[in-house]
Write an enzyme that holds these catalytic residues in place. Sequence first.
Site, short mmCIF file in Angstrom:
data_model
loop_
_atom_site.label_atom_id
_atom_site.label_comp_id
_atom_site.label_asym_id
_atom_site.label_seq_id
_atom_site.Cartn_x
_atom_site.Cartn_y
_atom_site.Cartn_z
CD GLU A 158 -2.97 6.07 6.31
OE1 GLU A 158 -2.94 6.04 5.07
OE2 GLU A 158 -2.09 5.54 7.02
CG HIS A 190 -5.93 2.51 4.97
ND1 HIS A 190 -5.48 3.50 5.81
CD2 HIS A 190 -4.96 1.58 4.92
CE1 HIS A 190 -4.26 3.18 6.23
NE2 HIS A 190 -3.92 2.00 5.70
CD GLU A 238 -3.81 -1.90 7.38
OE1 GLU A 238 -2.69 -2.16 6.92
OE2 GLU A 238 -4.45 -0.87 7.08
N GLY A 277 2.26 2.78 10.60
CA GLY A 277 3.24 3.83 10.39
C GLY A 277 3.97 4.26 11.65
CG ASN A 289 -1.73 1.25 1.37
OD1 ASN A 289 -1.85 2.03 0.40
ND2 ASN A 289 -2.32 1.47 2.53
CD1 TRP A 290 3.92 1.09 -2.65
CD2 TRP A 290 3.68 1.96 -4.72
NE1 TRP A 290 4.68 0.35 -3.52
CE2 TRP A 290 4.56 0.85 -4.79
CE3 TRP A 290 3.38 2.65 -5.89
CZ2 TRP A 290 5.14 0.43 -5.99
CZ3 TRP A 290 3.95 2.24 -7.09
CH2 TRP A 290 4.82 1.14 -7.13
CE LYS A 291 -0.21 3.57 4.61
NZ LYS A 291 -0.19 3.77 6.06
N GLY A 311 2.61 -0.89 4.31
CA GLY A 311 2.70 0.52 3.93
C GLY A 311 4.16 0.92 3.70
N GLY A 312 4.74 1.57 4.70
CA GLY A 312 6.09 2.14 4.59
C GLY A 312 7.12 1.20 4.00
CB SER A 329 4.88 -1.35 12.08
OG SER A 329 4.56 0.02 12.27
P1 PGA Z 1 2.60 0.62 7.60
O1 PGA Z 1 1.15 0.86 6.93
O2 PGA Z 1 3.11 -0.68 7.09
O3 PGA Z 1 3.41 1.81 7.15
O4 PGA Z 1 2.39 0.61 9.08
C1 PGA Z 1 0.24 -0.20 6.78
C2 PGA Z 1 -1.04 0.33 6.18
O5 PGA Z 1 -1.47 1.42 6.54
O6 PGA Z 1 -1.65 -0.35 5.31
#
Ligand code: PGA
Length: 255
Positions: free
Chosen positions: A99, A97, A169, A175, A10-12, A236-237, A215
């Site tokens: 966010e 998600h 999640e 993050g 998930n590149w956001k 994500g990251g 994470s």
């Molecule tokens: P993260 O994000 O791996 O940076 O914690 C995961 C996500 O939000 O899908």
Amino acid sequence: MYRRPILAANWKMNKGPSETQDFVKSFIQKSSERFSADIVIAAPFLCLPALSESLREVDGVEMAAQNCSQFDDGAYTGEISVKMLRQVLVRHVIIGHSERRSIFGETNAVINAKMKKAREVGLKLIFCIGETLEERNAGQLEAVLSSQIIEGLAGLTLEDLDHTVIAYEPVWAIGTGVTATAEQAQEAHAYVRSVVASIYGEEAAQKMRIQYGGSVKPNNAAELMACPDIDGALIGGASLDAQSFFDIIKNGVPA
Ligand code: PGA
């Protein structure tokens, strides 16, 4: 029951079209063999055509969008419809998600409307749920997860469920560098599966793939993925770098 692992990047809101091409080039150099898992990349809308083009020669990696509109084409400035996503060969869409929930105010009802709209055109769903730290500390973990699941999946059929992956999640792990322990994650995943069983029956729940997100890194992927109810990861990251995404897959899904 065997459930094929599914790992999704998930590149956001990161990477443009040219960085997308660089990522795929570098990712495919590492993976000469096919993985024994489904691999998905969720890129920003603008990168999807470039991603589609770069993935043309690559076997076994599919594209996801990170969001979609709950409406059909029309007067919705700034939105992207599910029909448009299909036109650029997107197969999956991330919906709900945290966010989107916390920053953009998406409620369970909006998320449910998006899921139904996405299913109308055959998109596969990556349906995200998860509790905040306050909710966990207040003993509301199960109440929060069950209402997200029940309200999010309302009206979806057994067939829709076949094309749905749930991503658990915990918001406090996204993050932050703080991962849920394998034990915390397994416990939540088993609970999620039990809620799905209460709605759709035990067989459907056993078939359902549940990803962990928050994470995930190359050094914790193996321990998380070894848990019996963890069937994949939403990353994500650590998915922004091709080597790190590749290492997560390699460590999480040994050949
Ligand atoms: P993260 O994000 O791996 O940076 O914690 C995961 C996500 O939000 O899908």
